[in-house]
Design a protein around this motif. Structure first.
Motif, short mmCIF file in Angstrom:
data_model
loop_
_atom_site.label_atom_id
_atom_site.label_comp_id
_atom_site.label_asym_id
_atom_site.label_seq_id
_atom_site.Cartn_x
_atom_site.Cartn_y
_atom_site.Cartn_z
N PRO A 74 -0.61 1.36 9.97
CA PRO A 74 -0.47 1.79 8.58
C PRO A 74 -0.19 3.30 8.42
O PRO A 74 0.44 3.70 7.44
N SER A 102 -7.69 6.56 7.30
CA SER A 102 -6.76 6.57 6.16
C SER A 102 -5.50 7.35 6.51
O SER A 102 -5.56 8.41 7.14
N PRO A 103 -4.32 6.84 6.11
CA PRO A 103 -3.08 7.60 6.34
C PRO A 103 -3.15 9.02 5.76
O PRO A 103 -2.52 9.93 6.29
N ARG A 153 3.51 3.61 8.89
CA ARG A 153 4.21 3.06 7.73
C ARG A 153 4.13 4.00 6.54
O ARG A 153 5.13 4.23 5.84
N ALA A 154 2.93 4.53 6.28
CA ALA A 154 2.74 5.40 5.12
C ALA A 154 3.58 6.67 5.20
O ALA A 154 4.00 7.21 4.18
N HIS A 155 3.84 7.12 6.41
CA HIS A 155 4.62 8.35 6.59
C HIS A 155 6.08 8.06 6.91
O HIS A 155 6.84 8.97 7.27
#
Length: 229
Positions: free
Chosen positions: A142, A106-107, A145-147
């Motif tokens: 991901p 998970s990010p 991308r999330a950060h």
């Protein structure tokens, strides 16, 4: 230098501490452990090396040694190796071992080092190609991308997608080819002298950083900007 390759875990990002990892999964699944027991289990998981990106196992069990050696060559092997280590530690529910593995992808389990955004952004502004080369068993895109860092990465070369793991120079070669860069004009930045040092076989320059918690390593990546000019 025309391009820079970065390792992922311990270089650009750091995974959460084992106790935070365990606590998050217990909360998500509705399980409760008294604080002393939670701390004991967290220590046991850390000793086992069950958290990918965390501390290495103090001892790899003999029956997992062969699997451990090739764990980053496929998603199946990666999951089997780490859940195999996790299962050495009794948990309230057997399903928690898979839940822990899922959590580490998970990010939310990952934090970028403080200087990573500045370094990646500046490289992009200078027209320097950026690649991520990681020994890993899952898709880390991901997380970037999330950060908000995916926009600064031109290519990802992940061991499980190629069936080859560092220090095999073939993995670095794939990254250089994707960037259209001569390896002799590429800098590899990583935290593992054996794995990341494999880039030197192609003629890449290599720089190492320490795999430390994010609050203890605020600016180790900044010298990269001076090395590439």
């Amino acid at each position: 230098m025309t391009a820079v390759l970065f390792d992922f875990s311990g270089t650009l990002f750091r995974v959460e501490p084992v106790e935070t990892w365990l606590r998050a999964v217990l909360d998500e699944t509705g399980h409760v452990l008294a604080e002393p027991e939670l701390a004991r289990v967290a220590r046991a998981l850390e000793t086992a090396g069950a958290l990918p990106g965390g501390a290495a196992p103090v001892r790899v069990p003999a029956d997992l040694a062969g699997l451990w050696a090739v764990r980053d060559e496929s998603a199946r092997l990666h999951r089997a190796a780490y859940t195999g280590l996790s299962r050495r530690v009794p948990l309230p529910d057997p399903g928690l071992h898979d839940a822990l593995y899922e959590r580490h992808m998970s990010p939310a389990a990952w934090t970028p080092y403080p200087d990573a955004p500045e370094v990646l952004r500046t490289l992009r502004e200078r027209g320097i190609g950026v690649g991520v080369v990681s020994n890993i068993g899952w898709d880390l895109r991901p997380v970037f991308r999330a950060h908000g860092l995916d926009a600064y990465v031109d290519t990802y070369t992940l061991s499980y997608e190629h069936g080859v793991q560092k220090p095999d120079p073939r993995l670095f070669s794939v990254a250089c080819e994707a960037l259209g860069a001569d390896p002799r004009r590429v800098l590899m930045v990583g935290d593992n002298k054996v794995a990341d040092g494999g880039a030197a076989a192609l003629g890449c320059r290599v720089r190492f950083v320490d795999h430390l918690p994010v609050d203890r390593r605020p600016d180790a990546l900044l010298p990269v900007l001076d090395l590439v000019g």
